[in-house]
Design a protein around this motif. Structure first.
Motif, PDB file in Angstrom:
ATOM      1  N   PRO A 383       0.783  -1.238   0.000  1.00 17.90           N
ATOM      2  CA  PRO A 383       0.000   0.000   0.000  1.00 17.90           C
ATOM      3  C   PRO A 383       0.813   1.285   0.000  1.00 17.90           C
ATOM      4  CG  PRO A 383       0.081  -0.907   2.208  1.00 17.90           C
ATOM      5  CD  PRO A 383       0.817  -1.870   1.335  1.00 17.90           C
ATOM      6  N   SER A 384       2.138   1.208   0.078  1.00 18.53           N
ATOM      7  CA  SER A 384       2.918   2.442   0.168  1.00 18.53           C
ATOM      8  C   SER A 384       4.317   2.218  -0.392  1.00 18.53           C
ATOM      9  CB  SER A 384       3.023   2.910   1.624  1.00 18.53           C
ATOM     10  OG  SER A 384       3.864   2.039   2.359  1.00 18.53           O
ATOM     11  N   ILE A 385       5.009   3.322  -0.633  1.00 15.45           N
ATOM     12  CA  ILE A 385       6.390   3.243  -1.080  1.00 15.45           C
ATOM     13  C   ILE A 385       7.254   2.586  -0.017  1.00 15.45           C
ATOM     14  CG2 ILE A 385       8.407   4.634  -1.692  1.00 15.45           C
ATOM     15  CD1 ILE A 385       6.526   6.669  -2.952  1.00 15.45           C
ATOM     16  N   VAL A 386       6.999   2.881   1.251  1.00 14.92           N
ATOM     17  CA  VAL A 386       7.772   2.284   2.338  1.00 14.92           C
ATOM     18  C   VAL A 386       7.577   0.774   2.358  1.00 14.92           C
ATOM     19  CG1 VAL A 386       8.014   2.161   4.847  1.00 14.92           C
ATOM     20  CG2 VAL A 386       7.782   4.384   3.721  1.00 14.92           C
ATOM     21  N   GLY A 559       7.101  12.081  10.718  1.00 17.64           N
ATOM     22  CA  GLY A 559       8.454  11.980  11.271  1.00 17.64           C
ATOM     23  C   GLY A 559       9.165  10.722  10.793  1.00 17.64           C
ATOM     24  N   GLN A 560       8.442   9.597  10.765  1.00 23.64           N
ATOM     25  CA  GLN A 560       9.044   8.361  10.273  1.00 23.64           C
ATOM     26  C   GLN A 560       9.357   8.453   8.778  1.00 23.64           C
ATOM     27  OE1 GLN A 560       7.384   4.552  11.357  1.00 23.64           O
ATOM     28  NE2 GLN A 560       6.465   5.372  13.243  1.00 23.64           N
ATOM     29  N   LEU A 561       8.460   9.081   8.042  1.00 20.26           N
ATOM     30  CA  LEU A 561       8.717   9.250   6.609  1.00 20.26           C
ATOM     31  C   LEU A 561       9.947  10.107   6.373  1.00 20.26           C
ATOM     32  CD1 LEU A 561       5.083   9.778   5.257  1.00 20.26           C
ATOM     33  CD2 LEU A 561       6.512   7.740   5.022  1.00 20.26           C
ATOM     34  N   LEU A 562      10.113  11.140   7.197  1.00 20.95           N
ATOM     35  CA  LEU A 562      11.284  11.997   7.058  1.00 20.95           C
ATOM     36  C   LEU A 562      12.563  11.204   7.312  1.00 20.95           C
ATOM     37  CD1 LEU A 562      12.365  14.855   6.574  1.00 20.95           C
ATOM     38  CD2 LEU A 562      12.119  15.276   9.034  1.00 20.95           C
ATOM     39  N   ARG A 563      12.553  10.334   8.321  1.00 25.78           N
ATOM     40  CA  ARG A 563      13.738   9.520   8.601  1.00 25.78           C
ATOM     41  C   ARG A 563      14.019   8.537   7.475  1.00 25.78           C
ATOM     42  NH1 ARG A 563      11.513   9.776  13.834  1.00 25.78           N
ATOM     43  NH2 ARG A 563      10.462   7.767  13.582  1.00 25.78           N
ATOM     44  N   ARG A 564      12.972   7.981   6.890  1.00 21.70           N
ATOM     45  CA  ARG A 564      13.167   6.992   5.826  1.00 21.70           C
ATOM     46  C   ARG A 564      13.617   7.623   4.509  1.00 21.70           C
ATOM     47  NH1 ARG A 564      11.401   1.821   6.413  1.00 21.70           N
ATOM     48  NH2 ARG A 564      10.293   1.290   8.337  1.00 21.70           N
ATOM     49  N   HIS A 565      13.209   8.865   4.275  1.00 20.40           N
ATOM     50  CA  HIS A 565      13.497   9.487   2.975  1.00 20.40           C
ATOM     51  C   HIS A 565      14.530  10.612   3.058  1.00 20.40           C
ATOM     52  CE1 HIS A 565      10.345   7.312   0.877  1.00 20.40           C
ATOM     53  NE2 HIS A 565       9.458   7.685   1.779  1.00 20.40           N
ATOM     54  N   LYS A 566      15.160  10.782   4.203  1.00 25.49           N
ATOM     55  CA  LYS A 566      16.050  11.935   4.338  1.00 25.49           C
ATOM     56  C   LYS A 566      17.221  11.886   3.359  1.00 25.49           C
ATOM     57  CE  LYS A 566      18.559   9.758   8.206  1.00 25.49           C
ATOM     58  NZ  LYS A 566      18.937   9.887   9.634  1.00 25.49           N
ATOM     59  N   TRP A 567      17.781  10.693   3.142  1.00 27.08           N
ATOM     60  CA  TRP A 567      18.926  10.613   2.233  1.00 27.08           C
ATOM     61  C   TRP A 567      18.494  10.778   0.782  1.00 27.08           C
ATOM     62  CZ3 TRP A 567      23.141  11.680   4.457  1.00 27.08           C
ATOM     63  CH2 TRP A 567      23.400  11.245   5.742  1.00 27.08           C
ATOM     64  N   HIS A 568      17.259  10.450   0.473  1.00 23.33           N
ATOM     65  CA  HIS A 568      16.764  10.707  -0.882  1.00 23.33           C
ATOM     66  C   HIS A 568      16.694  12.212  -1.131  1.00 23.33           C
ATOM     67  CE1 HIS A 568      14.477   6.703  -0.051  1.00 23.33           C
ATOM     68  NE2 HIS A 568      15.746   6.492  -0.343  1.00 23.33           N
ATOM     69  N   VAL A 601       9.069  12.870   0.723  1.00 23.73           N
ATOM     70  CA  VAL A 601       8.235  12.709   1.919  1.00 23.73           C
ATOM     71  C   VAL A 601       6.758  12.952   1.612  1.00 23.73           C
ATOM     72  CG1 VAL A 601       7.740  13.614   4.214  1.00 23.73           C
ATOM     73  CG2 VAL A 601      10.097  13.133   3.551  1.00 23.73           C
ATOM     74  N   PRO A 602       6.383  14.097   1.037  1.00 23.67           N
ATOM     75  CA  PRO A 602       4.947  14.270   0.732  1.00 23.67           C
ATOM     76  C   PRO A 602       4.425  13.277  -0.299  1.00 23.67           C
ATOM     77  CG  PRO A 602       6.245  16.104  -0.132  1.00 23.67           C
ATOM     78  CD  PRO A 602       7.145  15.328   0.760  1.00 23.67           C
TER      79      PRO A 602
END
Length: 729
Positions: A383-386, A559-568, A601-602
């Motif tokens: 259901p999501s990119i994550v 917040g979790q999305l930011l941590r997962r995508h920060k390096w992107h 993130v968005p």
């Protein structure tokens, strides 16, 4: 949907089980039927089977079909390599230019093969539309062999599993009558470690047995999860496989129509050389934009790709691990997986077992067929990119392990091609990223040597001594080749009236194709980084395990999305800054990639939102034929899923179950006798559970002391559970 659990239960019983009762039903009272042990030897990758056992059979016309795909694909790849060399070689090529050329050739060749395969798939799909459907041949068909339907699960939603099994049984009965229920035995093979989920699975199988008393429904949960999913299936084969002629493998989210179930049996019985028949699953029931994006692409472009693959790989096709039927004899004789030497991630148990099992069966002379003409096979999408990233991390490790298998003795060359394709599906992301970086380095080098190197009349950077018009032409050729599968799939829908109507008409179809393409462009850079990181993590020695997948809601806190995508986002900022200081034209050239990375993130949040997904669904965006005309098993599942969710969700806690003798007896009946592992193989949690039970003075003490992992072992061990139940309350 149902108004109340009790009303639905009565309706289901009245509708689906006329004239049956638990007293007259031949239902086993335990979790599994009597065992019939049989050997499944591990295969030696260094030694091929004797030539006498390798019954390799030629298929009429197969050589011509392969040449018709592979020769044009090779010609297209050579043309691309020549054109790229011509672009770069106006003057002597530098080291960076040679690197760019090599990366282009390696990444362009697979998309050239995919493009030609899609064209072949278009032709094959058109031919299939002129044939009578297989369904017409099933009316008077009665299988000669017995089939075990196997559904492995690991910490899954038991209510969703029960609803899916119920829907398949109901569709089978409605289409072919009560006799069809005797042709299949259904097995829920659990590796669940969460105690609450394990108890819910027992409630699910009990409810199913009550509602389907004449169906063979069985349940087994392993004490020790040796080799994860592949070990789950292989242990079943060693203990119970010899009772059956065929094994029909499912995933926890699989759903097959009655015609697909019986069609698979029909296909394998009418082709005695077939060891495995693989359906092409369609994605259904997606809510979020990520899931809907995948299921739209799967519906419109997937058949073209699958048919093209079947056109040139059959009878050396592939296995995708589920929604397929296997000849039990072939599987047990030829597909016992060895452990790879060394430690994970490249050693140990093979994670992506399906490709390897297909290759080993083909090595032994059995045909592996892709049944692209058999509809009614369904599954669900992440259901999501994550969630896609989590799933792909495990798949990446498993596919990279194939580098240790691809040179195994005796493999068919097409099987090696399947293994190489699986490896490249993740390595290609690293190569595409390197291609972008090398191109950026060349642009910066050219800017340093000649500051004004972007011509006013060209959008493409004009590198020193390079052919800019030819480069622009090659760019459009590459984009065209990349889009051929989309174009062929869309063209097939536009030309066939029934397909066009099922997608909402030509205008809505074209709108949705454009929307899917734009959304895919935004997500692609993130997935490129996800796959690249996964490859690098595996190469660095990091390993992963089989984890439960989320099926419905993929939302996460920002917040979790930011941590997962920060390096992107960091990569997007770095590339954007480098392009900014180089040239506006280069910045514009990289903008599709930069937008996807900077807004990771968005984009991840919005595409995972069920609310946003429903808004688009209500307006017909990314509409699929299965939404326009829902298949029968999906409708049947929706009729009962609320009732199963309510009943299984109300499963009593363990302490309450221990106070009810009938529930204690039910659990003991559904639990296998204890395994006898070697002392060195006993998990620490199992050993601690034994010690704590010996010291406990009451059930409350024991449950307070046992960790979830330890309690999971107690529930999976008949002796330990009986010891727990015997304690004072």
């Amino acid at each position: 949907m149902t108004s109340s659990p009790s009303a639905d239960d009565a309706a289901v019983s009245a509708q689906t089980q006329p004239g049956t009762s638990a007293e007259t039903a031949p239902q086993d009272t335990g979790g599994m039927p009597p065992a019939l042990p049989s050997a499944m030897p591990r295969q030696d990758l260094r030694r091929a089977p004797p030539a006498a056992q390798r019954r390799l059979a030629n298929v009429k016309g197969q050589a011509l079909r392969r040449l018709a795909v592979l020769v044009p694909a090779a010609a297209l790849a050579i043309f691309g390599a020549y054109e790229m060399h011509a672009v770069l070689s106006l003057d002597s090529m530098t080291v960076l230019e040679w690197c760019l050329w090599a990366l282009f050739v390696v990444t362009f060749s697979p998309i050239a093969l995919a493009a030609v395969t899609a064209v072949a798939g278009f032709v094959r799909q058109w031919q299939l539309s002129l044939r009578p459907p297989l369904q017409a041949q099933l009316a008077d068909f009665a299988p000669q062999g017995r089939t075990a339907v196997l559904m492995p699960c690991y910490n899954e939603d038991a209510a969703a599993i029960a609803a899916s099994l119920h829907a398949m049984l109901a569709d089978l009965q409605q289409q072919y009558g009560d006799r069809a229920l005797q042709w299949f035995d259904w097995f829920l093979l659990s590796d669940t470690r969460v105690p609450e989920r394990a108890l819910q699975e027992e409630e699910a199988i009990s409810l199913l047995r009550q509602r389907w008393p004449t169906a063979g429904l069985y349940y087994r949960r392993r004490t020790i999860n040796t080799d994860s999913k592949s070990g789950n299936l292989h242990q079943f084969c060693e203990q119970w496989g010899a009772r059956y002629d065929y094994l029909l493998t499912l995933d926890a989210d699989s759903l097959l129509s009655a015609h697909a179930l019986l069609g698979l049996v029909y296909r394998i019985e009418h082709e005695p050389r077939a060891g495995l028949v693989q359906t092409v699953p369609r994605l259904i029931d997606g809510v979020s934009l990520t899931a809907r994006l995948q299921q739209f692409a799967n519906a419109i472009y997937g058949p073209i790709v699958a048919s093209g693959l079947a056109a040139w790989t059959n009878p050396s096709g592939n296995y995708w691990g589920h929604n397929a039927i296997i000849r039990r004899q072939a599987f047990m004789e030829a597909a016992g997986l060895p452990h790879l030497p060394g430690k994970p991630p490249f050693g140990g148990a093979i994670l992506s077992h399906d490709f390897v099992e297909a290759a080993l069966m083909r090595r032994a002379g059995w045909q592996i067929l892709i049944a692209d003409d058999l509809p009614g096979s369904y599954e669900e999408a992440p259901p999501s990119i994550v969630d896609m990233a989590i799933r792909d991390r495990r798949w990446c490790q498993g596919n990279l392990q194939h580098a240790r298998v691809i040179c195994a003795r005796g493999l068919h060359w097409v099987s090696r091609a399947h293994l190489a394709t699986g490896i490249m599906s993740y390595v290609s992301s690293v190569l595409w990223l390197l291609l972008v970086l090398v191109g950026l380095m060349l642009a910066m080098q050219a800017q340093y040597i000649r500051p004004d190197y972007f011509s006013s009349d060209s959008f493409l950077p004009v590198w020193p001594r390079q052919d800019a018009p030819r480069a622009l032409r090659l760019f459009f050729i590459t984009m065209g080749v990349l889009l051929v599968p989309k174009l062929m799939g869309t063209l097939l829908y536009l030309l066939r009236k029934s397909l066009r109507r099922s997608a909402g008409g030509a205008a809505r179809l074209l709108r949705n194709v454009l929307f899917e393409t734009l959304l895919s462009i935004l997500i692609a850079p993130v997935m490129m980084c996800v796959h690249s990181a996964a490859v690098l993590a595996v190469l660095a020695g990091s390993t992963t395990k089989w984890n439960a997948q989320r099926r419905d809601d993929g939302t996460l806190p920002w917040g979790q999305l930011l941590r997962r995508h920060k390096w992107h986002m960091v990569l997007g900022l770095a590339l954007g800054a480098a392009a900014w200081f180089n040239s506006w034209a280069l910045l514009a050239w990289l903008s599709p990639m930069l937008v996807g990375l900077l807004l990771a993130v968005p984009i991840s949040a919005w595409t995972a939102s069920p609310k946003i997904g429903r808004w688009f669904a209500e307006r017909g965006w990314l509409q699929t034929p299965e939404e326009n005309q829902p298949p029968a098993p999906l409708l049947l599942r929706k009729q009962v899923e609320c009732d199963y969710a309510a009943r299984i969700g109300a499963t009593a806690p363990l302490l309450e179950q221990l106070a009810q003798p009938e529930l204690v007896a039910r659990h003991l009946a559904l639990t296998l006798p204890p395994q006898q592992p070697q002392t060195r193989d006993i998990p620490p949690a199992l050993a601690l559970a034994r010690v704590k039970l010996e010291d406990a003075r009451s059930q409350r003490d024991a449950l307070a002391w046992l960790t979830p992992a330890e309690l999971g072992f107690v529930l999976a061990d008949r002796t330990l559970f009986a010891q727990l139940a015997a304690l004072p309350r």
